[in-house]
Each structure stands twice: as structure tokens, then as C-alpha cells.
Design a protein around this motif. Structure first.
Motif, PDB file in Angstrom:
ATOM      1  N   GLN A   1      25.279  -2.810  -7.749  1.00 42.95           N
ATOM      2  CA  GLN A   1      25.029  -1.872  -8.837  1.00 42.95           C
ATOM      3  C   GLN A   1      25.361  -0.464  -8.370  1.00 42.95           C
ATOM      4  OE1 GLN A   1      21.743  -2.540 -11.610  1.00 42.95           O
ATOM      5  NE2 GLN A   1      21.042  -0.463 -11.159  1.00 42.95           N
ATOM      6  N   VAL A   2      26.318   0.156  -9.111  1.00 45.55           N
ATOM      7  CA  VAL A   2      26.787   1.496  -8.753  1.00 45.55           C
ATOM      8  C   VAL A   2      26.238   2.476  -9.772  1.00 45.55           C
ATOM      9  CG1 VAL A   2      28.800   2.938  -8.336  1.00 45.55           C
ATOM     10  CG2 VAL A   2      28.886   0.499  -7.791  1.00 45.55           C
ATOM     11  N   SER A   3      25.510   3.479  -9.310  1.00 45.06           N
ATOM     12  CA  SER A   3      24.929   4.493 -10.202  1.00 45.06           C
ATOM     13  C   SER A   3      25.823   5.724 -10.231  1.00 45.06           C
ATOM     14  CB  SER A   3      23.527   4.886  -9.717  1.00 45.06           C
ATOM     15  OG  SER A   3      22.680   3.761  -9.716  1.00 45.06           O
ATOM     16  N   SER A   4      26.032   6.252 -11.439  1.00 53.78           N
ATOM     17  CA  SER A   4      26.881   7.421 -11.617  1.00 53.78           C
ATOM     18  C   SER A   4      26.258   8.322 -12.666  1.00 53.78           C
ATOM     19  CB  SER A   4      28.300   7.004 -12.043  1.00 53.78           C
ATOM     20  OG  SER A   4      29.060   8.117 -12.413  1.00 53.78           O
ATOM     21  N   SER A   5      26.372   9.641 -12.461  1.00 55.43           N
ATOM     22  CA  SER A   5      25.804  10.587 -13.412  1.00 55.43           C
ATOM     23  C   SER A   5      26.559  10.587 -14.732  1.00 55.43           C
ATOM     24  CB  SER A   5      25.844  12.002 -12.818  1.00 55.43           C
ATOM     25  OG  SER A   5      27.177  12.362 -12.478  1.00 55.43           O
ATOM     26  N   SER A   6      27.855  10.231 -14.725  1.00 54.58           N
ATOM     27  CA  SER A   6      28.660  10.249 -15.944  1.00 54.58           C
ATOM     28  C   SER A   6      28.664   8.911 -16.662  1.00 54.58           C
ATOM     29  CB  SER A   6      30.104  10.658 -15.612  1.00 54.58           C
ATOM     30  OG  SER A   6      30.663   9.747 -14.673  1.00 54.58           O
ATOM     31  N   GLN A   7      28.657   7.802 -15.909  1.00 55.00           N
ATOM     32  CA  GLN A   7      28.768   6.482 -16.529  1.00 55.00           C
ATOM     33  C   GLN A   7      27.484   5.666 -16.459  1.00 55.00           C
ATOM     34  OE1 GLN A   7      32.106   4.463 -14.781  1.00 55.00           O
ATOM     35  NE2 GLN A   7      33.578   6.032 -15.379  1.00 55.00           N
ATOM     36  N   GLY A   8      26.473   6.186 -15.811  1.00 57.39           N
ATOM     37  CA  GLY A   8      25.236   5.428 -15.659  1.00 57.39           C
ATOM     38  C   GLY A   8      25.377   4.349 -14.591  1.00 57.39           C
ATOM     39  N   ALA A   9      24.652   3.259 -14.755  1.00 58.04           N
ATOM     40  CA  ALA A   9      24.689   2.167 -13.780  1.00 58.04           C
ATOM     41  C   ALA A   9      25.736   1.142 -14.185  1.00 58.04           C
ATOM     42  CB  ALA A   9      23.319   1.512 -13.662  1.00 58.04           C
ATOM     43  N   THR A  10      26.580   0.749 -13.235  1.00 61.81           N
ATOM     44  CA  THR A  10      27.631  -0.244 -13.460  1.00 61.81           C
ATOM     45  C   THR A  10      27.487  -1.357 -12.438  1.00 61.81           C
ATOM     46  OG1 THR A  10      29.124   1.499 -14.229  1.00 61.81           O
ATOM     47  CG2 THR A  10      30.106  -0.622 -13.650  1.00 61.81           C
ATOM     48  N   LYS A  11      27.527  -2.591 -12.913  1.00 60.41           N
ATOM     49  CA  LYS A  11      27.423  -3.733 -12.005  1.00 60.41           C
ATOM     50  C   LYS A  11      28.807  -4.315 -11.772  1.00 60.41           C
ATOM     51  CE  LYS A  11      25.314  -7.550 -13.290  1.00 60.41           C
ATOM     52  NZ  LYS A  11      24.236  -8.504 -13.642  1.00 60.41           N
TER      53      LYS A  11
END
Length: 432
Positions: free
Chosen positions: A235-245
Motif C-alpha cells: 500500500q502506497v500512500s500519496s498526498s495527491s492520490q491517497g492510498a494505492t494498493k
């Protein structure tokens, strides 16, 4: 008027049956009672057959019934000219999901169609554009489908992705106006991560309408990158895209079995050197186990078996690279009969190892980044220009009207029912 099944019209030959029956039917004799035959003058008795039309109305009714049954089977259709729609808008489903974009079509006129840029070009079916399983289609294949639309003008709104152009530029009988809505924004999208004993490597796609690149970096588990509970995803957290698995693939060492004969030991050396170079380039361990042809372990399965021998190669469910001299071939390594078989067509030397791209061919055979390439292809947003999308226009000389078909069968069924009732009534009266 036209017929959907004109071959059934041959059944009209059945009209000869009632005609023949009526022609050869004999008149029924009438009995006349008289008091005495003495008052009758002698006449020459003669038995004759009456060959003439009998009972006209019954004959005509039965012929009409046979004709109607034949017409019903042939399915007649009445053709009438209908004007083409003046303008047809075709919108890419991704754009149709955008409420701000669709707001400009709220005031379209009744003679202007709105269709989706997907297979079948569905009309006024925008709600189906919200389907999550939508896949990018071939724009040129869809352009061919536009030939069937009865319209005077077509305007297509699309992102114009380069991946959606496949095959040769088609010919169309409509002048299609492509409007490409592109963006200069660069989109970063994490694709997948490979985990080895040493580290975790994250691959990210950096896409824009002009270019598509893949960046990789080693990461550590923490606030930004977290493992899922089952450990097969990241799970990758990003300020622009949120959480992406994204998928997390356990990357093990590649195992290569190299079987060789003494006469081909030099070729073995070149392949071992190429595998060492690939291990450094991929930053991944490649274990090459070399053995003579009479010492091979038949039960061991590896990612790739390289067979440098004139003896028959072992049958393997995985990929196999076999030495097979071919003086006609102009390539060092060629594909075999199936997807898992490849052939080395000549002895490997210092010269053809470079010109024949030995290392590059071995990388293609191993196909270590197959999952990554598939994900990158889906994320690719490179676009083309409106001129690139333009099809080869062939002017249609036909009128700007099309034929509308009206099915006449319901009316024929009603008429047939009426005729059957009348025929039964006339036949009943005839016997009275």
C-alpha cells in the motif's frame, strides 16, 4: 417493398395445386324425379366429364391463402426514405463519466445523437459509461463501425491515446472530425514492487501525453509504504492520490540449466558471460548450472534450459533454448514451434554475439518483466494528434437519406385469419 427471405417466394408454385384440383373436379349429378319415361324422347346417352373451372370464389380464396402464407414466410418489408440525423456526437466513455464535460451536451437538439466510443457505438446510453470494467478499444476499428451510422456529420471527443490505434488506417464514408482533449500534466502511477532477500524495489510509471517512462527505486516499509495483511500487496500512500494498493511480487533467483557437449564448450562460455551481464543489469541473481550432456539431471525444472548438444533435447514444460544449426536463417536466435521453444542457429562467436544481440535475445527469452510491461501498457497515456487520427475519407455518392424498413407481417397475419374464416364459410355453404 423488399423481402427478408425472398427464397420462400418459390412456394408460390403451390398455387398450381388448387387450380389443378378445381379443373379436374366433376360436377355432381342431379336426380330429377319424373312420372313416366314414355313422355321423354329418345336421346343418345353419353357420359362426359366437365373440364372447367368450378366454384370460382372458393378457388380464389384458397389461392389467396397460399399466397399469404408464402408472403409471411418471406417476411415482406415496406421501404421508406428517412432523413439522416444532422449531427452525431461520439464520446469516449472516460469523458462521459466527467459531469463537467457532459454538461455541454444538455441542450443538444432532437436530431443530434450522442453515442459512446466503444464497441457497437451505443446511442443515448451514457449511464453505461460508468462501468468499471471498461477497456480501451481500437479507435480505428470503431471508425469503421461509424460507416453504418445514418448521419451527415460525426464529431468524436477522445483523449486520443496512442495505444488505441491498431492496424492500418481505415477507409470511411463519413468525414470524421476528431477532437483530442489532451493534458500537459504528468501522472505518476505506482505499478508494482519486487521483493528480494535484500530489498524492495518499487516501479513507478511517469506518464504524459508526450512520453511514458518507468522509474524504479529501493524503498523501506514505513508510513508511506506498508505491507498488507497477507503480504502479497503493497500500500502506497500519496498526498495527491491517497492510498494505492499494488502487487508485491517475491522475486527469486532465476535458475538456468545449461547442458553442453565438449564440442560446444566455447558457446557455453559466451552464454555464461551473457547471463552474468544480465544479472548485473537486472540487479537479480541468475544461477547458471552447467553440466555435460551425459550428466544432466532430467528431473530438475528450471526457468530456462539451454541445450548445446546435437543429441535430442529433454522435454520441458518451461522455456528451452536448443542448438540447431540452420544455414538459411539470418538470425542468431529464432522462435520455435511453440512459445516456449527457441533455437540457436549457428555456433556463437565474438562477432555474432554482438551483431546477433545474444544478451538482448536471452533477456527477451527470460521475459523477467512481463507483469511490469503489461501494467505499463495500461497506464500509458501518450496521445496522438487529430491529424494522426484522421481516416481515409471516401466520398459516398448516395443521397443523404436512408431506407427505413417497416415489417408487414402483423398485418398479413390478420388478413390471413380473415381469409381462413371466409374460406371455411364458403366451403360450408357449398355443401348445403
Amino acid at each position: 417493398m423488399s423481402f427478408a427471405h425472398p427464397s420462400y417466394l418459390w412456394a408460390l408454385l403451390g398455387l398450381l395445386v388448387p387450380i389443378a384440383i378445381h379443373l379436374w373436379s366433376k360436377k355432381e349429378a342431379k336426380t330429377i324425379k319424373i312420372g313416366s319415361v314414355q313422355l321423354l324422347s329418345e336421346s343418345k346417352s353419353r357420359q362426359s366429364s366437365s373440364i372447367q373451372l368450378n366454384e370460382w370464389w372458393l378457388l380464389l380464396l384458397r389461392m389467396a391463402i397460399i399466397s399469404l402464407i408464402t408472403l409471411v414466410m418471406a417476411k415482406p418489408q415496406w421501404q421508406s426514405k428517412v432523413n439522416n440525423s444532422k449531427l452525431t456526437y461520439i464520446i469516449e466513455p472516460q469523458l462521459a463519466r466527467n459531469e463537467n464535460f457532459m454538461a455541454r451536451f444538455f441542450d443538444v437538439q432532437a436530431d443530434q445523437e450522442i453515442r459512446l466510443l466503444q464497441s457497437g457505438l451505443p446511442i443515448n446510453d451514457i449511464e453505461n459509461a460508468n462501468s468499471e470494467d471498461f477497456r480501451s478499444a481500437d479507435n480505428w476499428s470503431l471508425a469503421t463501425e461509424m460507416n453504418a451510422i445514418e448521419t451527415d456529420s460525426i464529431i468524436v471527443f477522445t483523449h486520443g491515446y496512442a495505444k488505441e490505434l491498431k492496424g492500418a488506417r481505415p477507409e470511411t464514408n463519413h468525414q470524421i472530425n476528431w477532437i483530442v482533449l489532451d493534458s500537459t500534466q504528468t501522472v505518476e502511477k505506482p505499478l508494482l514492487a519486487y521483493q528480494t532477500e535484500k530489498n524492495i524495489t518499487l516501479f513507478t510509471a511517469n506518464n504524459s501525453p508526450a512520453a511514458s517512462k518507468i522509474a524504479k527505486k529501493n524503498i523501506e516499509i514505513g508510513d508511506v509504504y506498508q505491507l498488507t495483511s497477507n503480504g502479497d500487496s503493497l500500500q502506497v500512500s500519496s498526498s495527491s492520490q491517497g492510498a494505492t494498493k499494488i502487487p508485491l511480487i517475491q522475486q527469486k533467483a532465476l535458475e538456468v540449466s545449461l547442458v553442453y557437449a565438449d564440442s560446444l564448450s566455447t558457446d557455453k562460455t559466451f552464454i555464461e558471460a551473457a547471463m552474468a551481464a544480465l544479472s548485473t543489469y537486472l540487479d537479480r541473481e541468475i544461477k547458471v548450472e552447467s553440466s555435460l550432456e551425459n550428466e544432466v539431471n532430467e528431473n530438475k525444472e528450471t526457468d530456462l534450459t539451454i541445450w548445446l548438444s546435437t543429441k535430442p533435447a529433454l522435454v520441458s514444460a518451461r522455456k528451452t533454448l536448443v542448438y540447431k544449426n540452420d544455414s538459411i536463417s539470418n538470425a542468431l536466435i529464432i522462435k520455435g514451434e511453440d512459445v516456449n521453444t527457441f533455437y540457436i542457429t549457428e555456433r556463437i562467436t565474438t562477432e555474432n554475439a554482438v551483431t546477433g544481440r545474444l544478451t538482448e535475445n536471452l533477456l527477451n527469452i527470460l521475459d523477467v518483466d512481463k507483469e511490469l510491461r503489461e501494467l505499463q501498457a495500461n497506464a500509458d497515456i501518450r496521445s496522438v494528434t487529430e491529424a494522426d487520427l484522421k481516416t481515409n475519407f471516401i466520398k459516398n455518392k448516395t443521397s443523404k437519406t436512408h431506407q427505413a424498413s417497416w415489417n408487414l407481417n402483423p398485418y398479413l397475419w390478420v388478413f390471413l385469419l380473415v381469409l381462413l374464416i371466409v374460406e371455411r364459410f364458403v366451403a360450408y355453404k357449398r355443401t348445403q
